[in-house]
Write a protein that holds these residues in place. Structure first.
Motif, short mmCIF file in Angstrom:
data_model
loop_
_atom_site.label_atom_id
_atom_site.label_comp_id
_atom_site.label_asym_id
_atom_site.label_seq_id
_atom_site.Cartn_x
_atom_site.Cartn_y
_atom_site.Cartn_z
N THR B 17 0.81 -1.21 0.00
CA THR B 17 0.00 0.00 0.00
C THR B 17 0.85 1.26 0.00
O THR B 17 0.34 2.36 -0.07
CB THR B 17 -0.90 0.03 1.25
OG1 THR B 17 -0.08 -0.20 2.39
CG2 THR B 17 -2.00 -0.99 1.17
N THR B 18 2.16 1.09 0.10
CA THR B 18 2.96 2.29 0.38
C THR B 18 3.49 3.02 -0.84
O THR B 18 3.98 4.12 -0.73
CB THR B 18 4.16 1.92 1.28
OG1 THR B 18 4.81 0.82 0.70
CG2 THR B 18 3.69 1.55 2.66
N HIS B 19 3.41 2.43 -2.01
CA HIS B 19 3.95 3.15 -3.16
C HIS B 19 2.86 3.97 -3.86
O HIS B 19 1.69 3.60 -3.85
CB HIS B 19 4.55 2.17 -4.17
CG HIS B 19 5.74 1.45 -3.63
ND1 HIS B 19 6.31 0.38 -4.25
CD2 HIS B 19 6.45 1.64 -2.50
CE1 HIS B 19 7.32 -0.07 -3.53
NE2 HIS B 19 7.42 0.69 -2.46
N VAL B 43 -8.02 -3.45 0.45
CA VAL B 43 -7.25 -4.04 1.54
C VAL B 43 -5.94 -4.60 0.99
O VAL B 43 -5.93 -5.27 -0.03
CB VAL B 43 -8.01 -5.19 2.24
CG1 VAL B 43 -9.04 -4.66 3.19
CG2 VAL B 43 -8.66 -6.11 1.21
N GLY B 44 -4.85 -4.32 1.71
CA GLY B 44 -3.58 -4.81 1.20
C GLY B 44 -2.54 -5.02 2.28
O GLY B 44 -2.63 -4.42 3.34
N GLU B 46 1.24 -4.60 3.87
CA GLU B 46 2.07 -3.40 3.78
C GLU B 46 3.36 -3.61 3.02
O GLU B 46 3.88 -2.72 2.40
CB GLU B 46 2.43 -2.90 5.18
CG GLU B 46 1.24 -2.32 5.84
CD GLU B 46 0.93 -3.09 7.07
OE1 GLU B 46 1.34 -4.27 7.17
OE2 GLU B 46 0.27 -2.51 7.92
N ARG B 47 3.89 -4.80 3.17
CA ARG B 47 5.16 -5.05 2.50
C ARG B 47 4.94 -5.91 1.28
O ARG B 47 4.20 -6.87 1.31
CB ARG B 47 6.13 -5.75 3.46
CG ARG B 47 6.72 -4.83 4.48
CD ARG B 47 7.30 -5.65 5.61
NE ARG B 47 8.39 -6.49 5.14
CZ ARG B 47 9.67 -6.19 5.35
NH1 ARG B 47 9.99 -5.10 6.00
NH2 ARG B 47 10.62 -6.98 4.94
N GLN B 53 0.84 -12.97 4.14
CA GLN B 53 -0.21 -12.04 4.54
C GLN B 53 -1.21 -11.84 3.40
O GLN B 53 -2.42 -11.75 3.63
CB GLN B 53 0.40 -10.71 4.97
CG GLN B 53 -0.53 -9.91 5.86
CD GLN B 53 0.02 -8.52 6.12
OE1 GLN B 53 1.08 -8.13 5.62
NE2 GLN B 53 -0.69 -7.76 6.92
N THR B 177 12.03 -2.38 1.05
CA THR B 177 11.80 -1.00 1.47
C THR B 177 12.69 -0.04 0.70
O THR B 177 13.69 -0.43 0.10
CB THR B 177 12.09 -0.81 2.97
OG1 THR B 177 13.49 -0.98 3.18
CG2 THR B 177 11.32 -1.82 3.81
#
Ligand SMILES: Nc1ncnc2c1ncn2[C@@H]1O[C@H](COP(=O)(O)OP(=O)(O)OP(=O)(O)O)[C@@H](O)[C@H]1O
Ligand SMILES: Nc1ncnc2c1ncn2[C@@H]1O[C@H](COP(=O)(O)OP(=O)(O)OP(=O)(O)O)[C@@H](O)[C@H]1O
Ligand SMILES: [Mg+2]
Ligand SMILES: [Mg+2]
Lengths: 318, 310, 499, 318
Positions: B17-19, B43-44, B46-47, B53, B177
């Motif tokens: 979800t972070t990009h 929904v996702g 994080e990594r 997950q 990351t």
């Protein structure tokens, strides 16, 4: 006896030299100035957090939430700049302060409800990480370029006289400061006393609760500061960054001579410990070795460092 | 098929979800939801490397009895079982972004960029910038990552056409990351400095947003930004900014907004019994500084994410 | 008014505690306790385990607060908020368990909590001077300000503790069982220090289970029983037996019973046994049906001797023969050879405090509590209940954690393990350390029955090897006694020939 | 008194019920059969590893390498099938055995060189992870479909009478087995004794070194088995999977009443602890709450569980 005492003090430094020479023998790039600068840069985040962790470990505790606090700190700084339009210096202070609050929460639960530090910080590892993501909406917060970015940037040609970037100077300054406070102030000696024998410290009227609260808050603040450095390194607040970094930080302290049963540890040693891990990683990457080699080597070095420490102590006691 | 009152509910499960890339997909999906009158659940994990997950997420959305799932699988194999499972339970799945091995008969449709082509474009453009000669490094993303793996493959195979180009390093991974990508990038840069401190590489290719960003930061830190030909992938705001400053020479850009939109739309079409195409290409283009301000690129590069995500 | 009159006769007390109450949950630790001490007086406080001595002193020092009652120090109300507060007002305490920070230096330990500071920074010079002043009287070679405390011997460590109290200029100094880990020489040195402190007008409260010590050093003795004071007398006016009577509430008829014993075959023999440091070249033969005592100073190596025999420490040279078995062995083998050991350190080595009484009693031998290889807790508890009854162990039931029991009862549990295992050779290291007279009497009776093979505990005579620092006890229960000094073991002589 | 004893035994179960009812009140999907099945499936990996971790924690130690061993186990199983063409059942045993070897290494360093478990397993966390990546060439190893995949698959329509998939049955069987061994055998009592007071155990003739070696090896084997389950779940050996999972496992044990100072803990409790964490995660996901909410809730639950445990003990001792 004398010899061992000497080893006691300079053991980690010696280990650093050995590891460095080992990799330098493989790859001459290791000895270039840019490599040195890069290694120092890559150490700063772990090292700053390790300063605080050293205090915690000397006092007989542990802080598993360091990585989460680093991420949280970076998010807070970035949000302060982007969302609240605060000047960078204020934002930086907010980040450190946010870290301190998290540390205070740890300290509060440990001293008031008298829970084991391992559990409390395991809980706050999740909690603070959740907060970081919640604040940031699970997305990196781009802070843009401010002078904060210069904290961990390679020095421009004109400023080579500074030798290393300001972030690294800050790390050194803080390390010297904390090492001095630990050695020459009352609270410093009290932290050792608590880690060495908490019961005694309490009976002698050391304000154990207060001291621990301070220790965990300071550790939080240092992790917050490390978060600022992360944000300067990436130019963004990263809610999912620094996952698992607490293990690196703890490893740095332990390699540097800290004992998890408390009463022992040194700031200087912890910095060296952090350096050792960077040298291993950089050395492996410069040789083009895969990440798994780095992990295996680091794992072995941790176990070896502690084994040597044990032998040293066994000899000291005889 | 299923008789349930109320609007359809469609889960969109990204790899992470972070990009910014995923944010565009999110916006596109929401737009489709609004236009077609269906609920979109986002929904996702994080990594991007947390396969376990993501499997759990898919399973739980099936339990949640959503009507369809739009999934960007983080592994071409690991997600196969949960997808089959979902279909067996009557929840159709539309795959986006990155493929699922040997399961074309299972999913409803595959909506994605042609990643192989993306890699090839990058290779051709970088070679053109270097006039067909020079030393090149490529920074990979993650071990076993399907979409970037294709880009890496396309890039390397297209470069075979340029005999005077030497690939000096293609074995390093940026990791999950940005910080790990940045560290890996820094050490790569270090590795290719000669005795005088001169940088001995002429061109760099990074395969996704986080590696491109990590490399960009590393170049900045080494004061090398703009001094080496640098082609990245994906169009995050931070990367476009860097391109305006000549720190990045070109970006291979997909259309994540469209991918999100078409993903949901295809799922809805499928549920409504319409015929859907098995493979939908969302397009990939190469852009340079000159393209940023062109009016026809605006919707493409700067979709109104804010508008859809509020 | 009698009280007023008495006050006219005597100087006002340095410290007065009046009507002190304290309870911990359901336990009443102190009930209406009144206690006072004069300036320059040595006042002994005695009583059975759990009578409340330590609790009273913790209230005095500020570690606990009383539920009711008042305290006066030199006529002024005294209400310490914390141990530090107590110390600053002049009441210092030397604790039962040594309480030092092993990683810190001697001077840092002495000045802990009261470091001279300027803006938070320690004034090292001043700190050293104050610390030096506190310890120079002791004239102990090991005591140097810069040495880390963990490198000191136990005796020297205790001096550090005393120095800590002197450094802050205390008016009342409390010793809670200071001699339980001191050598005779160190005890005498301690008494000299106490006398000189007394001359300086410091009031000293002295808690001990050794009544001869009390007779020797104290001016007055106060006896606690069941959380209340049963009397306070001048030591000159009361005999040891009378003190015992007050403590226990009844006559302890024969402290050292002695049935008919007959030495049989040799069951334990060691020849030229030496350990890594101590002992050196020890020779000993223990026979069935006898109690053999080993006396000596702390640090002489008696504990090490037992530990080597029992396989807890390394054998460097020599020979061990137990029954028909020869050679070094692990503790497990020793148990299998029919030998059991009672540790001198109950809390750290003797018992698993948060496990049940039953587990502690049966831990060395978990056979026969169920079908092949299975251990049924019910059966463990049944077997243990038998020992609880026979040794008169006070506990709720066999499933209660042993940490909840009082010291004397804990010691009985540790002892019951040897009985449950049904060993032939008993190795007992300081079996009565820290336990009160009544519990001691019980243990002596059991030891006697074991050696003679008569009565409740044994049908055949066993062999007992006892290490103790308390000579009267050895003289009371042993048949032969050997002396250990600096790792060298003398030949064992019959008790009658020992002087 | 009585009441507290009762709470002592069923505290974690009560907590599970509370958490479950809380989420069920929000979302009726929680009470459907497929939801239950999914939750059990998602617990198996952590729960199996937690069985071994419970032994370690009861014995007074800790095992930070569990996550890495899980990944390693999954890689070994997959490689055995793909590269060595071994039949699935042999491959499965190889995975468990590989985990046991890692555990044995931990145990060896802890008992022979007498290092602190925290450090040893911190070292092997890196080392074993490195090995897993090295063996797998840093790539997931696709094992293809074998009957192993069925261990953690939703039951096909015809086999619903089995109620839960075979992997879950295996977990239950092993839990009952180990709980029985712990309670009713000599070695079980010995493990408690070691955690409660190691020196006493030694004095009483317990072969402390041997017992610890067994404990760590068994813990390794259980993590290896969890690795097999991971491989069944993903149909691939995943060298980068299960990162940080050791913290989940430790949290499960702690929530279930295990004490990090040793001598306390129960298999049953640890399973419940693992269930609680799954319920929280699934509950949050079914409600469409973001992952950060899950983390915050889990963090708070951990701290609360231990706080309640403390209060319980305080009351028990009075
Ligand atoms: N912190 C505490 N919590 C609960 N009970 C306590 C506590 N401290 C002491 N007690 C109880 O109070 C009573 C008095 O204990 P205290 O330690 O004062 O006895 P003592 O006379 O010093 O015994 P000993 O000779 O064994 O040192 C005992 O029953 C003890 O169990
Ligand atoms: N509790 C302790 N803490 C630290 N060192 C100790 C302790 N007890 C004994 N020692 C040290 O161990 C060494 C050997 O003592 P040991 O206990 O064997 O002598 P001992 O004759 O059995 O005396 P004790 O009366 O204590 O049984 C000495 O140097 C002593 O200082
Ligand atoms: Mg006492
Ligand atoms: Mg002794």
């Amino acid at each position: 006896m004398k010899n061992w005492n000497w080893l006691n003090k300079f053991g980690p430094l010696l280990a650093l030299l050995l590891v460095y020479l080992f990799f330098a023998a493989f790859n001459s790039k290791m000895t270039t100035l840019p490599a040195m600068e890069a290694m120092i840069l890559q150490t700063v985040i772990v090292a700053i957090s390790a300063i605080g962790m050293t205090l915690v470990i000397i006092s007989g505790g542990i802080d598993l939430s360091a990585g989460s606090i680093i991420a949280f700190g970076s998010v807070v700084v970035a949000l302060c700049i982007v969302t609240f339009n605060l000047p960078p210096v204020v934002a930086a202070f907010c980040g450190v302060f946010a870290g301190m609050l998290c540390g205070f929460l740890n300290g509060f639960l440990i001293t008031r409800i008298k829970l084991v530090p391992f559990i409390v910080t395991l809980g706050s590892l999740l909690l603070v990480r959740g907060l970081a993501k919640g604040f940031a909406g699970s997305m990196p917060v781009n802070a843009g370029e401010t002078w904060l970015s210069e904290l961990l940037a390679t020095l421009p040609a004109g400023q080579k006289w500074q030798l290393i970037p300001p972030g690294a100077w800050l790390m050194i300054f803080l390390a010297v400061l904390v090492a001095g406070l630990l050695r020459y102030t009352k609270i410093g000696r009290h932290i050792f006393a608590i880690g060495s024998n908490e019961q005694t410290a309490r009976l002698c009227g050391v304000a154990v609760e207060r001291a621990k609260l301070i220790v965990y808050s300071v550790a939080g603040a240092f992790s917050g500061l490390a978060g600022l450095m992360l944000m300067s390194y990436q130019e963004q607040g990263d809610p999912t960054g620094a996952v698992g970094l607490e293990l690196d930080v703890i490893a740095a302290v332990v390699i540097g001579g800290g004992s998890l049963s408390g009463g022992e540890g040194s700031i200087f040693g912890s910095l060296i410990g952090a350096m050792i891990m960077t040298v291993i990683r950089t050395g492996c990457q410069l040789n083009g070795w895969a990440p798994w080699v780095t992990q295996i080597v680091t794992g072995i070095v941790i176990v070896m460092a502690v084994t040597v420490d044990r032998l040293r102590h066994r000899n000291n006691h005889q | 098929k299923k008789m349930k009152e109320g609007p359809l509910t469609i889960s969109v499960i990204p790899k992470g979800t972070t990009h910014a890339f995923w944010q565009s997909i999110h916006a596109g999906a929401v737009k489709a939801g609004k236009e077609l009158g269906v609920n979109v659940l986002w929904v996702g994990p994080e990594r991007e490397d947390n396969r376990q997950q993501q499997i759990m997420l898919v399973d739980n959305q099936v339990v949640n009895q959503v009507d369809a799932i739009v999934l960007a699988p983080s592994d071409a194999v690991a997600l196969r079982r949960p997808v089959k499972n979902a279909v067996r339970r009557g929840v159709p799945v539309v795959i986006i972004d990155s493929g699922l091995e040997n399961s074309a008969e299972v999913y409803a449709s595959f909506v994605a960029t042609d990643n192989l082509k993306g890699g090839e474009i990058a290779a051709d453009q970088l070679a053109k910038m270097l006039h067909g000669r020079g030393r090149i490094i490529m920074l990979r993303l993650l071990e076993g990552h399907a979409s970037t793996g294709k880009r890496e493959k396309g890039f390397l195979s297209a470069l075979q056409r340029y005999p005077e180009i030497e690939i000096t390093s293609a074995e390093q991974y940026g990791g999950a990351t940005k910080a790990s990508a940045q560290t890996a990038a820094e050490n790569l840069l270090l590795r290719f400095r000669d005795g005088q401190g001169n940088f001995t590489v002429d061109g760099i290719f990074c395969v996704n947003e986080s590696t491109t960003y990590g490399m960009l930061q590393a170049l900045r830190r080494h004061r090398l930004a703009g001094q080496v030909k640098f082609v990245g992938f994906d169009a995050a705001a931070s990367l476009l900014d860097a391109m305006k400053k000549d720190e990045i020479d070109g970006l291979v850009v997909q259309d994540p907004f469209k991918m999100g939109f078409l993903g949901v739309k295809t799922a809805v079409d499928f549920l409504n019994g319409k015929q859907v195409q098995k493979r939908i290409d969302t397009g990939v283009v190469f852009i340079t500084k000159a393209d940023i301000d062109k009016p026809e690129m605006q919707d493409f590069l700067f979709p109104d994410i804010e508008k859809w995500l509020q | 008014m009698v009280a007023v009159k008495r006050q006219d006769e005597n100087p006002p007390p340095r410290l007065e505690m009046r009507g002190i109450h304290k309870r911990f949950g359901a336990t009443i630790a102190l009930d209406e306790v009144t206690f006072s001490i004069l300036q320059g007086e040595v006042h002994a406080l005695v009583g059975e385990n759990g009578a409340g001595k330590s609790t009273l002193m913790k209230i005095l020092s500020g570690a606990h607060t009383a539920d009711a009652g008042e305290m006066k120090l030199d006529g002024r109300p005294y209400l310490p908020q914390s141990p530090l507060d107590g110390r600053l007002q002049g009441v210092a305490m030397i604790y039962q368990e040594l309480s030092l920070a092993p990683h810190l230096t001697v001077e840092e330990n002495i000045m802990l909590g009261v470091e001279p500071v300027l803006h938070g920074f320690i004034l090292h010079k001043e700190m050293r001077e104050t610390a030096m002043r506190a310890i120079e009287k002791f004239d102990h070679p090991e005591l140097k300000p810069q040495v880390r405390v963990r490198e000191l011997t136990v005796g020297a460590q205790q001096l550090v503790e005393i120095g800590r109290s002197l450094a802050i200029g205390c008016r009342v100094l409390v010793f809670d069982e200071p001699t339980s880990s001191l050598s005779q020489k160190d005890i005498q040195r301690l008494f000299e220090i106490i006398r000189s402190l007394k001359k300086q007008g410091i009031s000293i409260i002295y808690i001990s289970h050794f009544l001869e010590e009390v007779q020797e050093i104290a001016d007055r003795v106060t006896v606690l029983r069941d959380s209340t004071v049963v009397g306070s007398k001048r030591t000159a006016e009361i005999s040891t037996d009378e003190i015992v009577h007050m403590m226990v509430g009844r006559e302890v008829a024969d402290l050292y019973p002695r049935s008919k014993r007959k030495a049989g075959e040799t069951v334990l023999e060691i020849k030229n046994l030496s350990g890594v440091k101590k002992p050196a070249n020890a020779n000993l033969a223990l026979h069935r049906g006898e109690v053999l005592g080993i006396c000596g100073l702390v640090g002489a190596g008696r504990t090490e001797l037992l530990r080597i025999i029992f396989g807890l420490d390394e054998v460097k040279g020599g020979e061990i023969k137990i029954g028909i078995y020869t050679g070094a062995g692990s503790p497990l083998q020793r148990w299998q050879n029919g030998t059991g050991m009672l540790s001198e350190n109950r809390k750290e080595e003797g018992l698993a405090l948060n496990m049940s009484v039953a587990d502690n009693v049966t831990l060395s031998r978990l056979q026969n509590f169920g079908p092949a290889g299975i251990v049924l807790p019910k059966k463990q508890e049944e077997a243990t209940q038998d020992w609880i009854d026979r040794l008169d162990i006070r506990c709720r039931n066999a499933a209660q954690p042993v940490g909840d029991l009082s010291g004397g009862n804990q010691q009985k549990v540790a002892f019951a393990r040897l009985l449950q295992h049904d060993v032939d050779v008993f190795l007992l290291d300081e079996p009565t350390r820290g336990i009160d007279v009544a519990a001691k009497a019980k243990l002596y009776a059991v030891i006697d029955e074991l050696a003679s093979g008569s009565g409740n505990f044994s049908s055949s005579p066993r062999a007992v090897l006892v290490v103790s620092s308390y000579l009267p006890e050895l003289l009371g229960i042993c048949d032969r006694i050997a002396v250990m000094a600096r790792g060298n073991l003398s030949e064992a002589k019959p008790v009658a020939e020992v002087d």
